[in-house]
Design an enzyme around this catalytic site. Sequence first.
Site, short mmCIF file in Angstrom:
data_model
loop_
_atom_site.label_atom_id
_atom_site.label_comp_id
_atom_site.label_asym_id
_atom_site.label_seq_id
_atom_site.Cartn_x
_atom_site.Cartn_y
_atom_site.Cartn_z
N TYR A 103 9.07 93.07 31.31
CA TYR A 103 8.21 92.39 30.66
C TYR A 103 8.73 90.86 30.54
O TYR A 103 10.03 90.85 30.45
CB TYR A 103 7.86 93.16 29.58
N GLU A 131 6.03 98.48 22.39
CA GLU A 131 6.61 98.66 21.25
C GLU A 131 7.33 97.39 20.50
O GLU A 131 8.31 97.55 19.81
CB GLU A 131 7.61 100.00 21.07
N ASN A 135 -1.69 94.31 31.14
CA ASN A 135 -0.99 95.66 31.02
C ASN A 135 -1.60 96.57 30.40
O ASN A 135 -2.36 96.52 29.15
CB ASN A 135 0.13 95.36 29.93
N GLU A 136 -1.90 97.90 31.16
CA GLU A 136 -2.73 98.99 30.69
C GLU A 136 -4.09 98.37 29.98
O GLU A 136 -4.36 98.90 28.97
CB GLU A 136 -1.91 99.86 29.83
N GLU A 155 5.29 103.11 35.70
CA GLU A 155 5.93 103.31 34.47
C GLU A 155 6.09 104.89 34.35
O GLU A 155 5.32 105.53 33.98
CB GLU A 155 5.18 102.98 33.13
N TYR A 167 15.53 105.00 23.62
CA TYR A 167 14.19 105.43 24.42
C TYR A 167 14.95 106.62 25.03
O TYR A 167 14.13 107.25 25.91
CB TYR A 167 13.90 104.33 25.53
#
Length: 626
Positions: free
Chosen positions: A53, A99, A157-158, A234, A301
């Site tokens: 990103y 996030e 994005n989404e 993803e 993560y």
Amino acid sequence: MGAFEIGDEDFLLNGEPFRVLAGAIHYFRVHPDHWADRIHKARLMGLNTIETYVAWNAHSPARGGFDTEGQLDLARFLDLIAAEGMYAIVRPGPFICAEWDNGGLPGWLFTDPAVGVRRNEPLYMAAVAEYFEQLLPIVASRQIDRGGPVILVQIENEYGAYGDDKDYLRALVELNRAGGITVPLTTIDQPTDQMLADGSLPELHKTGSFGSRAIERLAVLRRHQSTGPLMCAEFWNGWFDHWGAHHHTTSAEDSARELDDLLATGASVSLYMFTGGTNFGFTNGANDKGVFQPTVTSYDYDAPLSESGEVTAKYLAFRAVLAKYAPVTGSLPAPAVPAPAFEVSLDESVSLWEALPELADVTVAPATGLPSMDALGQYTGFALYRSRVASGSRVLSFAEVRDRAQVFVDGNPVGVLHRDHHDRSISLPPGERLDLLVEDQGRVNYGPRIGEDKGLIGPGTLDGADLVDWQVLPLDVDGFVRSGSALFTPQAPRRGVVMHTGPVDLDLDVDLDLSVNLTPTPTPTLTAAPAIVVAESLSGPAFARGRFAAEPGVDLFLSTAGWGKGQAWINGFNLGRFWDRGPQTTLYVPGPVLQADNELVILCLHGTESTLARFVPRPDLGHTDF
């Protein structure tokens, strides 16, 4: 020079079928001196592409600027990918979720209430155009058809989870093309019919985001992307944590099996994440689906490569799966030798009240009404709200607290208003001076609450009557720590907290001066008395400071157990937040931050019984086997 295209069945690299085997590394979450190491380990695992990103708000904390220094040097990051012989996918948003604070959107973007984000609204699109004018030359000049590594660029994005403004998506396509982007453009959405239909355009290549049931979800994706290669852009191989919740992990075996199922279909993939990195400073995001949940500092993560760059069981399992579908070459590096445990006495301190003249402009005139932090240009961190209360006043109330407010009367702590508890009122004891130390705990990164103001949200009332005279001081805690302030003074000698590691029964009332102990913590035995340290307590909110020696370049883990809530810095580098809610009780210290002689500063919002800092050999993110 090369060419990358989307064919009827495959991605085509210089005319030949090519499967994208990618992994996400967010350059803005990894120390730049570690980029090459993380990229190299991605190739050793069997990947051929790095995806990232771009965090708009990190590059542009103020409108008109675009910072590309240090950890924000995207050009250098892409060049390192190319040097490793790998390819790159760039996802510039402008919204990224991730996030990350505010989903990557700058706080200043929302100062005009007329701005309509994530839609084809003129004010918003003008700001996006400015952003792309600064960003896209970096990306365009590094595309594959110009000899660089970039093979794909993602639009938004989404978006299907948020809106369906096709004019907005077309405007983003036009801005990218006008900015010199010639590689194929993609979109990503969760594989539902509604999200895939709303989140893309016919001319854009659709990809999916998921972490399991690959065959089923790719079938849904194929209904909307009738030709060309299928791709899970993803592949969720882990998850993130919230303060006060449990630490998320997924088994290496289960994740590897899901990856194998996906690759067996012939689809391309990007692992989210390959390595997660860290939400240094105040960069973490938050969720709010009825309850506010800020994300923790670690963005490990449970990825194949750990937050500190260590190979995990999941890495090895993924490497074995990838070897079934593509060449995997090279030898893995030997595991890093952990630094030994040691302790540091934080023997200087200064209260927040004493530090105020260097934290803020205390001469600021009171405002009429109750301004938010955003209204004062403070988009992260802390602000101090000050007022006077009449004798006999009892109940203080606000419309909302965003996100956490410590309440003081005449300098004495009264209580805390928590956003996640939906606290809005507190009873006050007798007194005149009212202070509220307000913390922005991270901006919502997903959903309709993106971009909301932080601070105290009015009206503010006292026994039901408006309290309108407020002096609001944005606090520059980073600047204060980096200044090496002379306000710190040695802690006054007093009985401290006896810290011991074994069965010792002593009544100790002495003052010890232990600035640093670089020897490993001794193993307790029944025949040898363990080390004993007297550590001073600290009344909060206050800063504490100490110095220690370390080996430059060697990673450390700072234990925050027993410190309550606050922030930590080493050599002015903001390591991030700590909170005894957990799950994490250590902060990652990148080795490149360290020098031979180092300064550690902590801000303890509620004080601590011990100002003895402990560095430990391994991280504690909430693993039950730590």
